[in-house]
Write a protein that holds these residues in place. Structure first.
Motif, PDB file in Angstrom:
ATOM      1  N   SER A 126      13.879  -6.193  -5.686  1.00  0.00           N
ATOM      2  CA  SER A 126      15.026  -6.478  -4.825  1.00  0.00           C
ATOM      3  C   SER A 126      14.645  -6.482  -3.348  1.00  0.00           C
ATOM      4  O   SER A 126      14.934  -7.434  -2.618  1.00  0.00           O
ATOM      5  N   LEU A 127      13.976  -5.409  -2.892  1.00  0.00           N
ATOM      6  CA  LEU A 127      13.749  -5.239  -1.460  1.00  0.00           C
ATOM      7  C   LEU A 127      12.571  -6.060  -0.946  1.00  0.00           C
ATOM      8  O   LEU A 127      12.581  -6.505   0.200  1.00  0.00           O
ATOM      9  N   ILE A 128      11.547  -6.257  -1.783  1.00  0.00           N
ATOM     10  CA  ILE A 128      10.342  -6.952  -1.327  1.00  0.00           C
ATOM     11  C   ILE A 128      10.381  -8.436  -1.684  1.00  0.00           C
ATOM     12  O   ILE A 128      10.108  -9.291  -0.838  1.00  0.00           O
ATOM     13  N   VAL A 129      10.737  -8.750  -2.922  1.00  0.00           N
ATOM     14  CA  VAL A 129      10.678 -10.141  -3.379  1.00  0.00           C
ATOM     15  C   VAL A 129      11.957 -10.895  -3.016  1.00  0.00           C
ATOM     16  O   VAL A 129      11.915 -11.979  -2.427  1.00  0.00           O
ATOM     17  N   ASP A 130      13.113 -10.317  -3.362  1.00  0.00           N
ATOM     18  CA  ASP A 130      14.376 -11.029  -3.167  1.00  0.00           C
ATOM     19  C   ASP A 130      14.852 -10.984  -1.711  1.00  0.00           C
ATOM     20  O   ASP A 130      15.112 -12.011  -1.099  1.00  0.00           O
ATOM     21  N   GLN A 131      14.978  -9.759  -1.161  1.00  0.00           N
ATOM     22  CA  GLN A 131      15.504  -9.631   0.199  1.00  0.00           C
ATOM     23  C   GLN A 131      14.435  -9.830   1.274  1.00  0.00           C
ATOM     24  O   GLN A 131      14.778 -10.012   2.442  1.00  0.00           O
ATOM     25  N   GLN A 132      13.172  -9.780   0.899  1.00  0.00           N
ATOM     26  CA  GLN A 132      12.063 -10.031   1.832  1.00  0.00           C
ATOM     27  C   GLN A 132      12.184  -9.175   3.098  1.00  0.00           C
ATOM     28  O   GLN A 132      12.032  -9.663   4.225  1.00  0.00           O
ATOM     29  N   ALA A 134      11.114  -6.486   6.002  1.00  0.00           N
ATOM     30  CA  ALA A 134       9.880  -6.574   6.798  1.00  0.00           C
ATOM     31  C   ALA A 134       8.804  -5.592   6.360  1.00  0.00           C
ATOM     32  O   ALA A 134       7.634  -5.937   6.264  1.00  0.00           O
ATOM     33  N   PHE A 135       9.183  -4.318   6.111  1.00  0.00           N
ATOM     34  CA  PHE A 135       8.222  -3.259   5.805  1.00  0.00           C
ATOM     35  C   PHE A 135       7.030  -3.343   6.766  1.00  0.00           C
ATOM     36  O   PHE A 135       5.916  -3.707   6.379  1.00  0.00           O
ATOM     37  N   PRO A 136       7.244  -2.995   8.043  1.00  0.00           N
ATOM     38  CA  PRO A 136       6.229  -3.273   9.081  1.00  0.00           C
ATOM     39  C   PRO A 136       4.876  -2.623   8.841  1.00  0.00           C
ATOM     40  O   PRO A 136       3.838  -3.265   9.051  1.00  0.00           O
ATOM     41  N   LEU A 428       3.663  -1.271  -1.598  1.00  0.00           N
ATOM     42  CA  LEU A 428       3.905  -2.397  -2.491  1.00  0.00           C
ATOM     43  C   LEU A 428       4.090  -3.704  -1.709  1.00  0.00           C
ATOM     44  O   LEU A 428       3.765  -4.781  -2.207  1.00  0.00           O
ATOM     45  N   LYS A 429       4.611  -3.598  -0.487  1.00  0.00           N
ATOM     46  CA  LYS A 429       4.705  -4.784   0.368  1.00  0.00           C
ATOM     47  C   LYS A 429       3.302  -5.298   0.708  1.00  0.00           C
ATOM     48  O   LYS A 429       3.039  -6.512   0.633  1.00  0.00           O
ATOM     49  N   ALA A 430       2.408  -4.371   1.080  1.00  0.00           N
ATOM     50  CA  ALA A 430       1.026  -4.780   1.357  1.00  0.00           C
ATOM     51  C   ALA A 430       0.404  -5.418   0.120  1.00  0.00           C
ATOM     52  O   ALA A 430      -0.263  -6.464   0.196  1.00  0.00           O
ATOM     53  N   GLY A 431       0.624  -4.796  -1.036  1.00  0.00           N
ATOM     54  CA  GLY A 431       0.083  -5.350  -2.271  1.00  0.00           C
ATOM     55  C   GLY A 431       0.661  -6.712  -2.599  1.00  0.00           C
ATOM     56  O   GLY A 431      -0.048  -7.609  -3.081  1.00  0.00           O
ATOM     57  N   TYR A 432       1.949  -6.895  -2.339  1.00  0.00           N
ATOM     58  CA  TYR A 432       2.603  -8.184  -2.585  1.00  0.00           C
ATOM     59  C   TYR A 432       1.974  -9.285  -1.738  1.00  0.00           C
ATOM     60  O   TYR A 432       1.803 -10.420  -2.194  1.00  0.00           O
TER      61      TYR A 432
END
Length: 648
Positions: A126-132, A134-136, A428-432
């Motif tokens: 939801s937060l990384i793929v769908d809503q994209q 920032a996760f700076p 997980l954002k970095a991994g994505y």
């Protein structure tokens, strides 16, 4: 460029796991010192990524995904440290413990951290793929990993800064005593007090550089509100109404009088601001939170009936549910050991599960918006302790002696879970961004969290014996403040028959509400400058001399942006700050680690002066200010050089 899903390059290798665990423990210890000292922790993914690239290259390679696994586990150091130091010292401050009991701290930190990993699994899509979002820090870590062709340069920057930060700690008042820890100036103006001061810590300068000018301004503005407005007003008009405090201040210097008034009264303005800030965080995120949870659970259910690419495989939801049950049962046993009453321990466990999942989701969402270093985990924890205290007061009675202890333990588990959940989503954002396998990162973060939990109690006991924590004593008149833990203890005790200055707390609530209104107005106008209430509340609650160097570090970051000509370009500014952030992380790590090393001879000898040089070698505040200025100049020059290279 993402790695194709059909390839299986090495990720969760034995050497990556071992290196990650070692780095996680070291960074947890460093953040423990920093958090007790300044009430702040910083994300550690970037320095961990740089160290990983250098070490694995020496060992014969190191794929980008293997380096990512190392930084994933190592970054648990900051989140576990935050979860523990914001809450667990409250058990000592309340007098329930005389020291930090190893198995209790291990259980709270380890179980809470692993639950945070499990809670975050359904939120990734939801937060990384769908809503994209920032996760700076996750985005920055991915960029560092992608640009890792020459990690030796980064290691040199990190090592030099660590040596400089360690030297700054060695020559200060807890080491050789060549210079004082701070420079302060004060005087009486009639019945009022004028005060200004700054801590001389290189670590705080680095913290300010990392969080930036906006947060630096808001934090120092909170400090000015307390020390240059509230304390003079209280001293001039209200001190006579507190005869005990007035008697203690007879003959005191302006600096000592200001400190005493802040400690006894004014810091509770920050308590009120944090309370309203924590509640507002939950209210403002309610729609996004529920949407994120629903879409994450829907994606998890759909994943069982379709083929999923390697880059989209989370831990199976069945395994997550089994893990939740397996790790919740020991926590129920811990709660029962405190209250000895199943009618109380069972509701405590339910509160922990519900609040843990809810606040882990809030933490993950906030980490996506503002980053882990700015994540208001302390506000989330205050909300947990308030709610838990009200429920426990109904079950145990409002004067139950163990009520505050039970509330703090619930808050501690939830705080660890929330901090780890936010950190997990950054990783997980970095991994994505680089094509990693999510379930491998989730497993590594759980290993990192458990590893950090192993060292928390020994580090806390060492620091407590060397410096003192929270409460001034004859042996430790200037302890590590542990501001969040002191706040948690005050709130929990106040709700179970204790005494709190509620008039000041309500004034703090009003101040926090005004800050929230200001922030909402700025948000609607699309302003780049914002006034996050929890940053202001931390500033109100901290001593002014801790907020000034944070502001100065943020100012340096702004000047670096201007030198590179990107102060109106957020994306470019993020790129050019890489070397400055790395140098700042080195200052923080070096000072914090040497603070722990210095604690060893202090504890062994039983003397805080064991390393002190003869008094004729003790220099005054002006020399300390000069050295502090030199450190700031070096940070600026290193950052500008890196910025100009990045922007060219």
């Amino acid at each position: 460029m993402n790695t194709p899903a059909t390839q299986s390059p090495p990720q969760l290798t034995p050497r990556a796991i071992i290196l990650s665990v070692v780095l996680a423990m070291i960074l947890a210890a460093a953040n423990t010192y920093l958090g007790l000292f300044a009430g702040l922790t910083i994300a550690t993914a970037i320095p961990a990524a740089v160290v990983s690239m250098a070490v694995l290259r020496l060992l014969g390679g190191g794929h980008i995904l293997e380096n990512n696994i190392v930084q994933t586990g190592a970054s648990a150091g900051s989140s576990i440290a935050a979860g523990v130091i914001f809450t667990v010292p409250a058990l000592v401050i309340l007098g329930h413990w005389t020291d930090f009991q190893y198995w209790w701290v291990l259980a709270i930190a380890g179980l809470g951290g692993i639950l945070g990993v499990l809670f975050s699994v359904p939120l990734r899509r939801s937060l990384i793929v769908d809503q994209q979002l920032a996760f700076p820090e996750g985005k920055a870590a991915a960029e560092v990993l992608k640009a890792g062709e020459n990690p030796a340069s980064g290691i040199r920057v990190l090592a030099a800064a660590s040596a400089l930060g360690g030297l700054g700690k060695l020559i200060a008042a807890s080491g050789l005593r060549l210079v004082p820890d701070s420079a302060a100036f004060g005087g009486f103006i009639g019945k009022g007090i004028a005060y200004m001061g700054t801590n001389l810590s290189p670590a705080l300068l680095g913290v300010g550089y990392i969080v930036g000018l906006n947060i630096g301004i808001v934090v120092v503005a909170g400090g000015i509100l307390s020390w240059n407005i509230a304390i003079p007003i209280y001293s001039a008009y209200f001190l006579d109404g507190n005869p005990d405090l007035a008697a203690r201040l007879v003959g005191a210097s302006a600096e000592d009088a200001a400190g005493a008034i802040w400690s006894a009264e004014i810091r509770y303005l920050g308590v009120g601001a944090m309370l309203i800030g924590g509640i507002w965080t939950l209210i403002s995120l309610r729609k996004s939170l529920m949407s994120g949870i629903r879409s994450g659970l829907d994606a998890a259910r759909a994943g069982a009936s379709k083929v999923v690419a390697e880059t989209e495989k989370d831990l199976p939801m069945k395994a997550v549910l089994i893990g939740l049950i397996a790790f919740t049962l020991p926590l129920a046993g811990l709660y029962h050991a405190i209250v000895q009453n199943f009618a109380v321990s069972i509701p405590m466990t339910i509160i922990m599960i519900v609040a843990g999942f809810l606040f882990s989701s809030v933490s993950a969402y906030m980490a996506g918006l503002v980053g882990s270093s700015n994540n208001p985990v302390s506000g989330i924890t205050i909300g947990t302790i308030l709610f838990a205290s009200l429920v426990l007061a109904a079950l145990m009675g409002s004067n139950a002696p163990l009520g505050p202890v039970a509330a703090i333990v619930i808050g501690a588990v939830v705080c660890c879970a929330a901090a780890v959940a936010g950190d997990n989503l950054q990783d997980l954002k970095a991994g994505y961004m680089i094509g990693a396998t999510p379930w491998r990162q989730q497993v590594m973060l759980a290993i990192g969290a458990a590893s950090c939990a192993l060292v928390m109690a020994p580090v806390l006991n060492l620091l407590a014996k060397a410096y003192g924590i929270g409460v001034p004593t004859p042996d430790h008149p200037n302890p590590l403040l542990a501001p969040q833990a002191t706040l948690m203890a005050s709130v929990a005790k106040g709700l179970f028959g204790g005494e709190l200055p509620w008039d000041l707390i309500w004034i703090g609530v009003a101040i926090g509400a005004a800050i929230i209104v200001c922030d909402e107005v700025l948000k609607k106008r699309g302003a780049n400058f914002r006034t996050p209430v929890l940053a202001a509340a931390v500033g109100i609650y901290l001593p002014l001399d801790l907020t000034v160097p944070i502001f100065l570090g943020g100012l340096l970051a702004h000047l670096v942006e201007r030198a590179a000509g990107v102060h109106n370009d957020p994306d470019a500014a993020e790129r050019i700050h890489r070397k400055g952030v790395l140098f700042s992380a080195g200052l923080i790590t070096g000072e914090a680690l040497l603070g722990i090393v210095i604690a060893i001879p202090i504890v062994y000898s039983g003397s805080a002066d064991v390393l002190s040089l003869p008094e004729f070698l003790h220099f005054g505040e002006l020399v300390g200010l000069a050295i502090f200025a030199v450190v700031g100049w070096i940070l600026y020059r290193v950052a500008v050089k890196g910025a100009l290279t990045s922007s060219s």
